[in-house]
Design an enzyme around this catalytic site. Structure first.
Site, mmCIF file in Angstrom:
data_model
loop_
_atom_site.group_PDB
_atom_site.id
_atom_site.type_symbol
_atom_site.label_atom_id
_atom_site.label_comp_id
_atom_site.label_asym_id
_atom_site.label_seq_id
_atom_site.Cartn_x
_atom_site.Cartn_y
_atom_site.Cartn_z
ATOM 1 N N GLY C 248 -37.646 -4.582 12.558
ATOM 2 C CA GLY C 248 -38.150 -4.407 11.197
ATOM 3 C C GLY C 248 -37.367 -3.339 10.465
ATOM 4 O O GLY C 248 -36.768 -3.584 9.441
ATOM 5 N N PHE C 249 -37.405 -2.132 11.034
ATOM 6 C CA PHE C 249 -36.622 -0.997 10.525
ATOM 7 C C PHE C 249 -36.999 -0.654 9.085
ATOM 8 O O PHE C 249 -36.206 -0.073 8.352
ATOM 9 C CB PHE C 249 -35.115 -1.274 10.642
ATOM 10 C CG PHE C 249 -34.697 -1.799 11.988
ATOM 11 C CD1 PHE C 249 -34.916 -1.027 13.131
ATOM 12 C CD2 PHE C 249 -34.122 -3.047 12.142
ATOM 13 C CE1 PHE C 249 -34.566 -1.492 14.382
ATOM 14 C CE2 PHE C 249 -33.767 -3.523 13.394
ATOM 15 C CZ PHE C 249 -33.989 -2.744 14.515
ATOM 16 N N ILE C 640 -45.106 12.271 25.465
ATOM 17 C CA ILE C 640 -44.391 11.001 25.549
ATOM 18 C C ILE C 640 -45.266 10.012 26.307
ATOM 19 O O ILE C 640 -45.600 10.220 27.477
ATOM 20 C CB ILE C 640 -43.028 11.201 26.258
ATOM 21 C CG1 ILE C 640 -42.152 12.157 25.449
ATOM 22 C CG2 ILE C 640 -42.327 9.853 26.463
ATOM 23 C CD1 ILE C 640 -41.824 11.708 24.031
ATOM 24 N N ASN C 642 -44.655 6.787 27.038
ATOM 25 C CA ASN C 642 -43.920 5.987 28.022
ATOM 26 C C ASN C 642 -42.450 6.401 27.964
ATOM 27 O O ASN C 642 -41.723 6.019 27.047
ATOM 28 C CB ASN C 642 -44.076 4.490 27.712
ATOM 29 C CG ASN C 642 -43.403 3.624 28.761
ATOM 30 O OD1 ASN C 642 -42.309 3.942 29.236
ATOM 31 N ND2 ASN C 642 -44.048 2.529 29.122
ATOM 32 N N PRO C 643 -42.017 7.192 28.930
ATOM 33 C CA PRO C 643 -40.649 7.753 28.856
ATOM 34 C C PRO C 643 -39.565 6.677 28.824
ATOM 35 O O PRO C 643 -38.543 6.860 28.172
ATOM 36 C CB PRO C 643 -40.534 8.582 30.138
ATOM 37 C CG PRO C 643 -41.909 8.750 30.650
ATOM 38 C CD PRO C 643 -42.759 7.654 30.098
ATOM 39 N N GLY C 713 -43.739 10.763 16.852
ATOM 40 C CA GLY C 713 -42.980 9.517 16.916
ATOM 41 C C GLY C 713 -41.557 9.738 17.393
ATOM 42 O O GLY C 713 -41.022 10.842 17.336
ATOM 43 N N VAL C 714 -40.953 8.657 17.881
ATOM 44 C CA VAL C 714 -39.555 8.717 18.323
ATOM 45 C C VAL C 714 -38.712 7.596 17.717
ATOM 46 O O VAL C 714 -37.563 7.425 18.075
ATOM 47 C CB VAL C 714 -39.440 8.656 19.861
ATOM 48 C CG1 VAL C 714 -39.989 9.918 20.481
ATOM 49 C CG2 VAL C 714 -40.145 7.425 20.418
ATOM 50 N N GLU C 716 -37.457 7.055 14.697
ATOM 51 C CA GLU C 716 -36.450 7.295 13.670
ATOM 52 C C GLU C 716 -35.585 8.517 13.938
ATOM 53 O O GLU C 716 -34.460 8.604 13.446
ATOM 54 C CB GLU C 716 -37.152 7.410 12.306
ATOM 55 C CG GLU C 716 -37.845 6.092 11.968
ATOM 56 C CD GLU C 716 -38.735 6.144 10.742
ATOM 57 O OE1 GLU C 716 -38.227 5.891 9.662
ATOM 58 O OE2 GLU C 716 -39.943 6.424 10.903
#
Lengths: 352, 163, 755
Positions: C248-249, C640, C642-643, C713-714, C716
């Site tokens: 999607g981005f 985190i 799920n690493p 969040g991770v 972006e």
């Protein structure tokens, strides 16, 4: 894509007869033709499917020592043929630096020869293009032409030929075998491609209905096997067309270049044989000074066709480098990143 | 137009009312085998990769009618029932995908690459050989690891079977 | 919610699911081709739609050969402004800030190249495609507006989605006047296009006044109302199925006109209709990252500390919308400075409207800021890492608030150690590899907001010891189906295999928007809370029931784990969920939860994920070709979940950074306004061979304020920092500072021969 008649001939004779009708196009794998048809760039009324013709998919050595590659030999088959790749390593390296593995598995030899320019103005049917519509003008002139030709272009067309394979074939003096309703004929690859001049729509020596049935590499081409390379500068590491590329093949004896072959890609409307560069190398010691003289000679006639003057200097450097690479010797195995400036492992000088 | 195709091992007789249909559109829109994806329809992304007669090709740039007599393997034909193909399992293990859209093409390309037998365990050769498959999520590290892992697994399975 | 399970947020115990590097729960579906994306749907009787698109960027359509299109075998209908039925909404209205003005054949005006100007519907895709081609439009064209020079700029009311356009703290002019040295630099970034691998697609089917849509969508429940509004039907009549998004981005959050036209065609023809964008159609109507020109003025004292930082961005938008890349905001939160000014202005181009694209504002802004900071460090004669440490912000420079958590120092240290940064020579052009290539090392700081939106979820504990937990969440590749399920399972105190997780359907509780790197925190928070609520209700049953071993435990509390409730003071006294429910005569018990930020902490703290990215590039000194040979990113983003999947997200962001730095650019013909590289051969995105060694380090960080679960969040942050790191490495390799992205071989030909 327009509707078309699909014809599947059983022989070359049937094929050329079918394709002699106006509006016909030959279908090989279709990797370029279907692309053009989907974009409305090409709108043939009839497709003559060559892919089921017998006997055109062979790589063979002829009694005169030349190597004959059938029109339907897939691009991937040449580098995969160990004997072929050993004798013509620059052809193999050029092929492996082009397109993707999937495209190379499908695309045919003749299709590669016949592929059209990737000039965006040729592809964009809303733009003026003399190749697509003779007399319409050329919107690449004065447009986004960073990647366009610096050699051999005319005011009517500044597009470049996209092939890597054909650059190596041009360096090695390949002969194109052609079949038509009038029979068969041979044309040296240097004469097969035409400069745009005032008729950029006429790209090859093929007459209406004629087809390429094979390409021969003459016996003397194998003499360069020990010293030949292909180098291609791109804007990403793989899967990109050349900004500038070159094939070089040398024979070296007693510390002197006996004969040199140099051809350029990405800089001209045709695969460009750099005859002046070859002359500059004959008899010279295989050293940087000679390579730079040859590079100068290769681009002596070059001039920008737009916002692309950088390609002249880049092209010179590609020539000098590929000559150095060829002089250093053909590697035993093609590098992991074929034809890439990043191909040489650490410790092997990328420039001399 | 009548067309004989073997799709995932099953012989099929196909009647085509339109010569324009590509292999990809035949699979997706007419045979409802939608695992192969259309990412660009121009051979520029690899999402549509299938095997034709054992070779990986872009199905979007292949005219279906010209394939008469060919054998096609798609992502749907790869697993053996519930048992995943080693490449499929390796993609899961190495997280070689995110959105999953390019994944069928990546996997078919990897299977084709391993059949070609030219990349071995050299990551640079794998990267180069997989560069016809674009992954916009950027899962390339996992993809490369998965291909190397699966190739080793397939080689050792072969050795074991031969022994 | 009950308070029977009181635990302070910061010390909340977690179950055994989150934190585990589980593989994707949807992995098997995705590797077998069984995962269903929108365009894979094929309801009975379905027709195909294809749009014809404008080939001018500004002007009017004055002719369409509708007869030719209709005469093509298989063509069923051609929609043009002349026959398009009425819609219930004004396409030029803006009911809320996520509604973008769009084109639904309201008139003959053309406002960008690639704008849909007709919709052709046919029995087959082949016929619809050819019908669209046969329309052969004629135009009255005007000269398109493009570029930054010679175009009038305007002062926006807001940038991005509702951000103030100007931030000023302290006196920049004074800071510059008093500086020991100043650095001024201008950077430019080009238009970039999302190009998710899955082109936008929609399959629309009506049943009376009920509408079912298969379409990838980053905000499911919100979009039901938005789609319904076009047709005068209430949100509850609209069902959106979006089980998998092929990326999607940011481009799949906003409704665009051709979706509406497809739904309209389905209504007109009373048959389902499918519309799938071609790749070239992804370059126009579905958003992009606007171009920017960014000017910096930086003042430094003798010790290399900032005395002033000014970041002024001009960015491009369309002629009819106002989305502007909030690039200067990248300077808000990173470096301590007594004087800070961040400003924006806009220019109007005849292009499709830009919108949020992975790290909107931050990506472009970080690219320029991190390059400018590198220039400042070089001017100060300092190592770029040392320079950043000297200017480390202990509190948020823009707001003055404390950070909720900030482990950036640790990111710098761990990333630098892994990379080997300490060996970096200060001057450029000092390193070569064994093959004579120039080698350079560069770094950038990564930063991204840690927002939360609004989400709801439902959890149902069942008598068989399993649970169903659901929210209308979105998985576009980030791994939501796994990470959200992990949080959901922890919420209900069950192993993840005992939890059925449902999502990706608008009929479920509103999962909010997947964007802004806030989805896991928001939807995950809602899911966890729903589970806790169900457990609380179950606990109420147990502690009030004298037959339960938990009877009377209300004061000491109970803990839920592995499908049982345990007394907190005596874990040996426990009872299974099923036993509790059975005795109460219940099949199931339901809880609900919400995810949203605690308003108190929202006001008190500045909340960000942080990171440090280190890049090694190699440059052929004569040919200018560039390769990123190593990337190391160290990121601190709270808890985190799920690493494995978080690392993948970060790798992906870093690959985007590579594309931004070296490859991505939409090239317009300045005369026609058309994008001349609107495909994946001409618009380069990274391929596998571009990505050599990559490393991600997940740096421990406990954030007690960001939300009860401590999640940031991770999605972006990976792109930020990386662009600058690569650009700075190119400078370090070559001594050439390229201030226009992407950096191309042609920019580096001057590297040959220079000492």
């Amino acid at each position: 894509m327009n509707l078309f008649e699909y014809v599947r001939p059983a022989s070359v004779d049937e094929a050329v007869a079918a394709a002699s009708e106006p509006g016909s196009a030959y279908l090989g794998a279709g990797t370029n033709l279907l692309d053009l048809m989907k974009g409305g760039v090409s709108t043939p009324d009839r497709l003559v499917d060559l892919t089921h013709l017998p006997d055109l998919d062979r790589i063979e050595t002829l009694p005169d020592g030349s190597t004959r590659i059938g029109a339907l030999v897939r691009n991937a088959a040449l580098p995969r043929d160990a004997d072929f790749a050993r004798r013509f390593p620059a052809v193999a390296e050029a092929l492996l630096s082009g397109a993707s593995a999937q495209l190379r598995n499908a695309a045919t030899l003749a299709g590669n020869l016949m592929q059209r320019t990737r000039c965006a103005y040729f592809y964009d049917t809303a733009s003026a293009c003399n190749k697509r519509m003779p007399g319409a003008g050329c919107d690449a002139v004065g447009g986004e032409n960073r990647a366009h030709a610096v050699l051999g272009w005319s005011d009517h067309c500044i597009a470049v030929h996209p092939s890597d394979l054909c650059v190596a074939l041009t360096a090695l003096g390949a002969i194109v075998e052609i079949a038509g309703t009038a029979g068969r004929r041979d044309v040296p690859i240097a004469d097969f491609y035409r400069l745009p001049g005032e008729t950029p729509e006429k790209e090859t020596a093929l007459a209406a209905g004629e087809m390429v049935v094979a390409v021969r590499l003459p016996a003397d081409a194998a003499a360069f096997a020990a010293n030949q390379r292909y180098l291609k500068v791109r804007e990403r590491t793989s899967y990109a067309f050349a900004l500038a590329s070159a094939a070089a093949a040398l024979t070296i004896a007693d510390g002197r270049i006996v004969e040199a072959r140099v051809a350029l890609g990405g800089v001209a409307p045709v695969p460009w044989r750099a005859v002046a560069a070859e002359a500059a190398l004959a008899g010279a010691a295989p050293e940087r000074a000679a390579f730079e003289r040859a590079a100068e000679a290769a681009f002596a006639e070059a001039r920008p066709s737009g916002d692309n003057a950088y390609k002249i200097e880049l092209g010179r450097r590609v020539v000098a480098r590929v000559l150095a690479m060829a002089a250093a010797g053909t590697p035993e195995r093609l590098p992991a990143l074929p034809a890439s400036p990043f191909a040489e492992p650490a410790g092997v000088a990328a420039h001399v | 137009m009548n067309l004989s195709l073997t799709v995932n091992g099953e012989p099929r007789q196909i009647v085509l009312d339109d010569p324009r249909v590509t292999l990809l559109d035949l699979l997706r829109e007419r045979m409802h085998l939608t695992g192969s994806k259309k990412g660009c329809d121009r051979g520029q992304c690899g999402a549509c990769t299938v095997l034709v007669d054992g070779r990986r090709v872009n199905s979007c740039l292949t005219l279906a009618v010209s394939l008469d007599g060919a054998s096609v393997t798609t992502i749907e034909g790869l697993a053996d029932g519930d048992r995943l193909h080693p490449v499929q399992q390796a993609f899961i293990d190495h997280d070689g995908f995110q959105c999953g859209f390019c994944t069928p093409g990546q996997i078919m390309s990897a299977v084709g690459l391993i059949l070609e037998g030219e990349a071995g365990d050299d990551p640079e050769r794998v990267r180069e050989a997989m560069s016809g498959n674009i992954c916009r999520c950027g899962a390339y590290k996992g993809i490369t690891e998965a291909v190397i892992d699966a190739a080793a697994k397939i080689a050792s399975d072969k050795q074991r079977d031969a022994a | 919610m009950s308070s029977v399970v009181p635990m302070p947020a910061a010390q909340r115990r977690f179950g055994s699911n989150s934190g585990q590097p589980m593989t994707r729960r949807d992995g098997v579906l995705k590797v077998t081709g069984a995962a269903t994306y929108a365009a894979d749907n094929h309801p009975d009787g379905m027709l195909y739609a294809v749009t014809a698109d404008a080939t001018i960027a500004r002007g009017r359509v004055v002719g369409l050969n509708v007869a030719a299109a209709k005469a093509h075998p298989g063509v069923v209908e051609v929609l043009t402004p002349a026959n398009r039925p009425a819609l219930a909404m004004d396409p030029d209205a803006k009911p809320h800030m996520f509604a973008f003005r769009t084109e639904v054949l309201q008139d003959e005006t053309v406002r960008y190249a690639g704008q849909p100007i007709a919709l052709v519907v046919a029995e087959t895709l082949e016929a619809a495609s050819e019908g669209a081609r046969l329309l052969a439009p004629r135009y009255e064209a005007e000269t398109p507006r493009l570029g930054f020079d010679g175009v009038e700029s305007f002062e926006p009311e807001a940038v991005g989605v509702g951000s103030p356009p100007t931030t000023v703290k302290g006196d920049v002019e004074a800071g510059l006047a008093g500086a020991a040295r100043t650095v001024e630099a201008r950077f430019e970034t080009p238009p970039q296009y999302h190009n998710a691998m899955e082109p936008h697609a929609i399959v629309a089917a009506w049943d009376g006044d009920r509408l079912t849509l298969d379409t990838p969508n980053q905000a499911l429940v919100m979009s039901t109302a938005a789609f319904g509004a076009w047709f005068g039907v209430p949100a509850e009549n609209v069902t959106i199925r979006s089980p998998f998004l092929g990326g999607g981005f940011g481009s799949k959050a906003i409704i665009f006109g051709a979706q509406v036209l497809t739904i309209l065609a389905a209504k007109m023809l009373d048959r389902p209709v499918k519309y799938v964008l071609r790749r070239d159609q992804m370059f126009g109507p579905v958003g992009h990252r606007g171009a920017t020109r960014q000017d910096f003025r930086i003042g430094l004292d003798d010790a290399g500390r900032l005395t002033a930082l000014e970041h002024v961005t001009t960015s491009s938008t369309s002629s009819f919308e106002n989305f502007l890349e909030p690039a200067s905001n990248a300077s808000h939160n990173l470096y301590a400075t007594p004087a800070l000014a961040a400003r924006h202005s806009g220019v109007r181009w005849d292009v499709g409207t830009p919108g949020p694209m992975r790290a909107p504002g931050e990506a472009s802004g970080s690219a320029a800021l991190e390059s400018a900071i590198d220039e400042a460090a070089f001017a100060a004669g300092l190592d770029p890492l040392e320079f950043r440490l000297r200017n480390y912000a202990e509190e948020d420079p823009a707001s003055g608030k404390p950070f909720s958590a900030k482990a950036l120092r640790e990111c710098y240290a761990e990333g630098a150690r892994r990379f080997g940064w300490a060996d970096r020579p200060l001057a450029p052009r000092q390193m070569t590899d064994g093959a004579g290539r120039l080698v350079g090392w560069g770094m950038g700081t990564a930063l991204f907001h840690a927002p939360m939106f609004q989400a709801k979820a439902r959890a149902v504990l069942k008598a068989d010891g399993t649970a169903v937990v659901e929210t209308a969440g979105v998985d576009m590749g980030q791994g939501a189906w796994t990470a959200l399920a992990q949080l959901a399972a922890d919420g209900v105190g069950l192993d993840i295999d005992a939890v059925e997780f449902r999502s990706g359907h608008s009929g479920l509780p509103d999962g909010g928007i997947a964007g802004g790197s806030g989805h896991t925190a928001t939807a995950g928070g809602a899911l966890h809370a729903a589970g806790r609520d169900a457990i609380a209700r179950l606990t109420e049953l147990a502690v009030a029931d004298e037959r339960s071993p938990l009877f009377g435990a209300g004061n000491v509390g109970v803990e839920a784990r592995d499908g049982r409730l345990h007394r907190a003071d005596d874990p040996s006294r426990s009872e299974s969920y099923g036993e509790i429910l059975a005795r109460a005569g219940l099949d199931a018990i339901e809880g609900t939860g919400q995810g949203a930020r605690d308003p108190a902490s929202a006001g008190d703290y500045a909340m960000f994920s942080h990171g440090a990215v280190f890049a090694e590039v190699k440059v052929d000194p004569e040919l200018g070709q560039i390769r990123v040979s190593r990337l190391v990113g160290a990121f601190a983003a709270g808890r985190i979940v799920n690493p494995r999947l978080a690392s993948s997200q970060l790798y992906g962001g870093m690959v985007w950074g590579l594309g931004f730095a070296l490859e991505e650019e939409a090239v317009h013909d300045r005369r026609s306004g058309r994008i001349m590289n609107a495909d994946l051969a001409g618009y380069h995105v990274p391929v596998n061979a571009d990505v050599a060694e990559m490393d991600v380090i997940l740096v421990d960080e406990v954030d007690p304020h960001v939300n009860p679960l401590g999640i940031k969040g991770v999605g972006e942050i990976g792109i930020t920092g990386t662009v600058g790191a690569i650009a700075n490495a190119v400078f370090h390799a070559t001594g050439i500072r390229v201030r226009r992205f992407p950096i191309l071989p042609a920019d580096l030909l001057g590297a040959a021969g220079a000492a």
